[in-house]
Write a protein that holds these residues in place. Structure first.
Motif, PDB file in Angstrom:
ATOM      1  N   PRO B 173      39.805  41.416  28.367  1.00  0.00           N
ATOM      2  CA  PRO B 173      41.125  41.771  28.896  1.00  0.00           C
ATOM      3  C   PRO B 173      42.230  41.037  28.137  1.00  0.00           C
ATOM      4  O   PRO B 173      42.162  39.832  27.934  1.00  0.00           O
ATOM      5  CB  PRO B 173      41.051  41.300  30.346  1.00  0.00           C
ATOM      6  CG  PRO B 173      39.606  41.274  30.677  1.00  0.00           C
ATOM      7  CD  PRO B 173      38.917  40.893  29.400  1.00  0.00           C
ATOM      8  N   LEU B 207      42.115  50.238  34.925  1.00  0.00           N
ATOM      9  CA  LEU B 207      41.762  49.018  35.667  1.00  0.00           C
ATOM     10  C   LEU B 207      41.480  49.284  37.143  1.00  0.00           C
ATOM     11  O   LEU B 207      40.775  48.519  37.787  1.00  0.00           O
ATOM     12  CB  LEU B 207      42.875  47.982  35.533  1.00  0.00           C
ATOM     13  CG  LEU B 207      42.892  47.170  34.237  1.00  0.00           C
ATOM     14  CD1 LEU B 207      43.999  46.139  34.284  1.00  0.00           C
ATOM     15  CD2 LEU B 207      41.547  46.472  34.018  1.00  0.00           C
ATOM     16  N   THR B 237      41.825  41.539  39.347  1.00  0.00           N
ATOM     17  CA  THR B 237      41.720  42.547  40.412  1.00  0.00           C
ATOM     18  C   THR B 237      42.333  42.013  41.700  1.00  0.00           C
ATOM     19  O   THR B 237      42.527  40.804  41.853  1.00  0.00           O
ATOM     20  CB  THR B 237      40.250  42.937  40.678  1.00  0.00           C
ATOM     21  OG1 THR B 237      39.540  41.758  41.064  1.00  0.00           O
ATOM     22  CG2 THR B 237      39.608  43.532  39.446  1.00  0.00           C
TER      23      THR B 237
END
Lengths: 332, 612
Positions: B173, B207, B237
């Motif tokens: 990421p 995502l 998240t």
């Protein structure tokens, strides 16, 4: 008798503690004095230094740090080269050029891992891509396009195959937000830091389009931390400790942006807290890109920087980039 | 050193004696309460610990299972994503068009980029795995993207492009400033029909797919938190508890740090971002360079054990109350009689012997009984002592009185009578009498006696040989004789006139070595005459001896004076006569009168006789 032995025991324990404290902490050793020449006026851009000072990270490394603000009249390269400061902050390209001028300076970390330079325009101007700049009036830093910011803009145009002549250049006089665009003086402003003018403009309600230089192949580090090659060779431990403490400061800063922004006001009380906080938050992805340790530098970026310099004849021949930057002082 | 020791030890002694210095009642109370609490406390604690241990393991196992499941889901997702990226160029025509697009040597627009873009866009929209798919040429320039604003951007320095040129790649990421978001890019090389790599096909992972995986709670509790953290400690998240601001939310809990720093998986108990203590399981997912965290609040996981603990605390409270009540009653039962005894003892110490302890059925009752007996004895002893002092005082007074009287009484008979009366009444004897030794020295003649019996005996002129009876023995031995019980004394002579006599004491009346008589006292009660009585009687007897002596000498002097006065008066009368005849006449008459009327005659003899 038992009382006596307890007293003796505690005496020995205290003595042992004292000895181990002396051996471990070495409080008797004088701390290293270091002067840091910043690249510009005090602002939250240097949050890591402020944090490392205020949180005692430098003290923990036994370094006594003094920060010197920069400005238009200050050349950080010379200040470090002539020994007025041990650490300086400057752009990556300037270090390559310095090398060709026999100033042997070595970048040991970068504050921003991405180039924050943008071409800023209003959404209403419909300038979304570099090609949209053709036929537009674009604000530049210097009328003769000699600054690194202007050179990078020209590099952007060149990479996108846009003729320099198709763009009208206009030297920026009012750096406050997007004033020159809203006043109609220019259609876009080049050489803006995404972490500075656009933030102010957005705070003032302007809706902006930003063209990131880095998205179009202009990867240059805008604020690298450097020392002289001699200093790095002579004091590798000090450089390691200083870099460690500074990056620790930046790590804390990105995780606590609002608290850190307030620290900048300790160094310049005229700064606007709210603006500094917004700037600090905007800086986070430039400091920490997520894919590599903060402060660390990428060979490709240095290559790109050197390519640009060669393209524009700012250096005649390529230099050995290994003499210009190193990641050796950064903990993995 | 000694001084120091004493000084430093004093407080210790005081501390050690704290328990002992408490009252008996408080000590019992304390002991009862401790006895009541300890078992509950120990069993409760052990039970809580055991259940906590079990629950903790169970919670960790559950978290571990969920973490494994999520890890597998993510790895599966990555495979699906790569397959999906493959599928974009699966269609022959699309593949052809992509390759044509990458042949940038042709100036002419041979490919309808718009059509191709739409084709790819509709494909990724259908699957939903990517938010953007794009094609880069060999130089790293985006030649086509489903997001047109991305086109023409130069990515030649980007890792996903560099790696994607050689093999399928999943980039960790990375924050994309232009998109203000974290991006996970998947890339793979594009090969032409000769197998030459001519570009890179990349997809920007949606995502929310990852987020969806992590948001499925999988049966974890209310407080459970399931999330991904990038290797730079940025949270990727959504969080159940706490705001997530992508790119600004950093997490440095022990679990996250362990996973990222050591690139390992494991479990631990630590403080989470909400400052709650959590049981956490962490997994390092190398494919994506992220940490997966599954956490559950310890308080929730250990709720059952907390309940055991709370029950224990409740039980302890109830037990303490019960123990206080019971011990209060019991200690009261034990200590209040003791307190009463203490009160009585204090009274005794102050000389009050009149209080009596309550006698209960238990050991304390026995103690009380003993106490009462003791008090009674003590009281008796003191009373007897007082009686004896009084007796002695009385005896002393009697002795004094007797001697005072004796010195005033010159008449022998009266003296003896008084002595016997005084002694008998003072000592409250049954009978008292005095014998005097007659001239023969063989017989004791009764000279004084009390009561009716004594009167009769006196009139009879009672006498007794010194060879007989207790009286005789005292006279013979010139020593006192005490017989506390006459019935056991063979030498004792009973007197029918004195039937009540049970005890007898006889003391000799001695003048120097000379026996004048004896004092004999008789009592109607056995054992009531004591040795000191004998001493007093002896003292009185000595006084009597002197008294008798005085009386006798007085009587002697008086008798001689009378005689001399008579002789002198006869002489006077004779001298008044002028003749021998009348002189003789007078002499005869007067002598006869003086001698008590006996016939008197004067016989004249010759001158020889007269001369004599």
């Amino acid at each position: 008798m038992s009382k006596i032995s307890i007293h003796l025991f505690s005496l020995f324990a205290a003595l042992a503690l004292f000895i181990s404290a002396c051996a471990g902490g070495n409080p008797l050793r004088a701390s290293d004095k270091v002067v840091v020449q910043l690249s510009w006026f005090h602002s939250v851009e240097y949050a890591g230094f402020y944090t490392a000072l205020e949180k005692g990270y430098y003290a923990e490394e036994n370094i006594d740090v003094t920060l010197i603000a920069g400005g238009p009249e200050v050349d950080a390269l010379s200040e470090v080269d002539n020994g007025n400061a041990q650490f300086g902050i400057s752009t990556g390209d300037s270090l390559i050029i310095a090398r060709t001028k026999q100033q042997n300076l070595l970048a040991v970390a970068t504050l921003f891992r991405n180039n924050p330079l943008v071409v800023m325009s209003l959404v209403s101007g419909e300038i979304q891509k570099p090609e949209d700049l053709s036929g537009k009036t674009v604000g530049v830093i210097a009328p003769d396009l000699s600054t690194t910011w202007d050179v990078q803009f020209l590099a952007l145009l060149q990479r996108m195959g846009i003729e320099r002549e198709s763009v009208n250049f206009s030297a920026i006089e009012d750096y406050h937000g997007a004033n020159e665009i809203t006043s109609g003086k220019v259609d876009a402003m080049s050489g803006m830091f995404a972490t500075n003018e656009p933030i102010l403009a957005e705070m003032e309600g302007d809706e902006l389009n930003l063209i990131y230089y880095k998205d179009y192949g202009v990867d240059v580090y805008p604020n690298t931390l450097f020392v002289t090659e001699e200093f790095a060779q002579a004091n590798p431990d000090l450089v390691t400790r200083f870099v460690r403490a500074t990056l620790r400061g930046y790590q804390y800063a990105i995780e606590n942006p609002e608290e850190t922004a307030a620290l900048a006001l300790k160094y310049d009380e005229t700064l606007d807290l709210e603006f500094q906080q917004e700037v600090m938050k905007a800086q986070i992805p430039f400091i920490d890109t997520g894919d590599a340790p903060i402060g660390s530098m990428d060979e490709n970026v240095w290559n790109t920087t050197q390519e640009i310099l060669l393209e524009f004849g700012l250096i005649a021949t390529p230099v050995d980039l290994a003499t210009v930057y190193t990641n050796q002082f950064i903990a993995p | 050193m000694n001084k120091n020791q004493t000084l430093s030890q004093n407080p210790a002694i005081k501390r050690g004696n704290l328990f002992r210095s408490m009252s008996l009642r408080n000590r019992l109370l304390l002991a009862f309460i401790l006895l009541a609490i300890l078992p509950v406390l120990i069993t409760g604690t052990v039970a809580s610990l055991i259940s906590a241990g079990g629950l903790r393991n169970e919670a960790f196992n559950r978290l571990d299972a969920v973490a494994s499941q999520k890890e597998n889901e993510i790895k599966t997702l990555l495979k699906v994503l790569q397959t999906n990226l493959d599928l974009i160029s699966e269609d022959n025509e699309t593949q052809q068009n992509i390759l044509l697009l990458l042949q940038n040597d042709t100036e002419t627009e041979v490919v309808n980029t718009r059509l191709l873009r739409n084709e790819i866009a509709s494909f990724i929209e259908k699957t939903g795995y990517f938010t953007e798919a794009f094609i880069l040429n060999e130089e790293g320039t985006i030649v086509l993207s489903t997001n047109t604003s991305q086109e023409e951007k130069i990515q030649k320095n980007q890792e996903y492009f560099i790696q994607g040129l050689t093999a399928p790649y999943v980039a960790s990421p990375t924050y994309e400033v232009a998109l203000s978001n974290y991006s996970i890019l998947i890339s793979q090389p594009i090969k032409n029909r000769f197998g030459k790599i001519v570009g890179v096909l990349a997809g920007r992972v949606n995502l929310s797919t990852l987020n969806d995986i992590m948001q499925q709670r999988s049966g974890l509790g209310e407080t459970a938190e399931l999330y991904l953290v990038s290797s730079n400690f940025a949270v990727l998240t959504d969080l159940q508890h706490g705001e997530l601001s992508l790119g600004e939310t950093y997490m440095r809990t022990e679990g996250v740090t362990s996973a990222i720093r050591n690139k390992t998986s494991g479990s631990a108990t630590y403080i989470d971002h909400t400052d709650a203590t959590v049981l956490g399981v962490y997994r390092w997912i190398p494919e994506l360079q992220v940490a997966l965290l599954a956490e559950n609040d310890q308080s929730e996981a250990l709720q059952a054990s907390t309940r055991v603990f709370q029950t224990t605390v409740g039980l302890i409270l109830v037990t303490v109350l019960a123990a206080i009540f019971v011990s209060f009653v019991v200690t009261r039962g034990i200590t209040s009689p003791i307190t009463k005894l203490v009160h009585i003892a204090e009274n005794i110490a102050q000389g009050n012997l009149e209080l009596q302890a309550e006698v209960s059925q238990d050991e304390i009752g026995v103690l009380a009984q003993a106490f009462n007996t003791m008090t009674l004895r003590l009281s008796d002893l003191i009373n007897t002592l007082e009686q004896r002092v009084a007796d002695r005082t009385k005896a002393l007074a009697t002795t004094t009185e007797v001697s005072r009287r004796l010195s005033n009484i010159l008449d022998e008979k009266q003296l003896l009578f008084e002595v016997v009366e005084q002694i008998q009444s003072a000592y409250d004897y049954y009978h008292g009498q005095i014998y005097l030794l007659d001239d023969s020295g063989e017989t004791l003649v009764l000279a004084g006696a009390t009561g009716e019996g004594g009167k009769i005996l006196l009139e009879r002129g009672h006498r007794i040989s010194i060879e007989r009876g207790l009286v005789g023995r005292a006279a013979r031995s010139k020593a006192s004789v005490l017989v506390p019980d006459t019935s056991k004394e063979p030498e004792w002579l009973p007197n029918p006139l004195l039937p009540e006599t049970k005890a007898e004491v006889v003391v000799p009346i001695l003048l120097g070595d000379k026996l004048l008589g004896v004092i004999d006292m008789q009592d109607s009660v056995t054992g009531d005459i004591f040795a000191q009585d004998v001493e007093f009687l002896q003292a009185i007897a000595n006084q009597v001896a002197v008294g008798l002596q005085n009386a006798r000498s007085y009587a002697g002097v008086q008798a001689r004076a009378q005689r001399e006065a008579l002789i002198s008066s006869i002489n006077q009368k004779i001298r008044g006569e002028t003749t021998v005849e009348s002189a003789l006449q007078v002499a005869v008459r007067e002598v006869g009168r003086a001698l008590g009327g006996v016939s008197t005659k004067v016989v004249l003899k010759n001158s020889n006789t007269e001369k004599n």
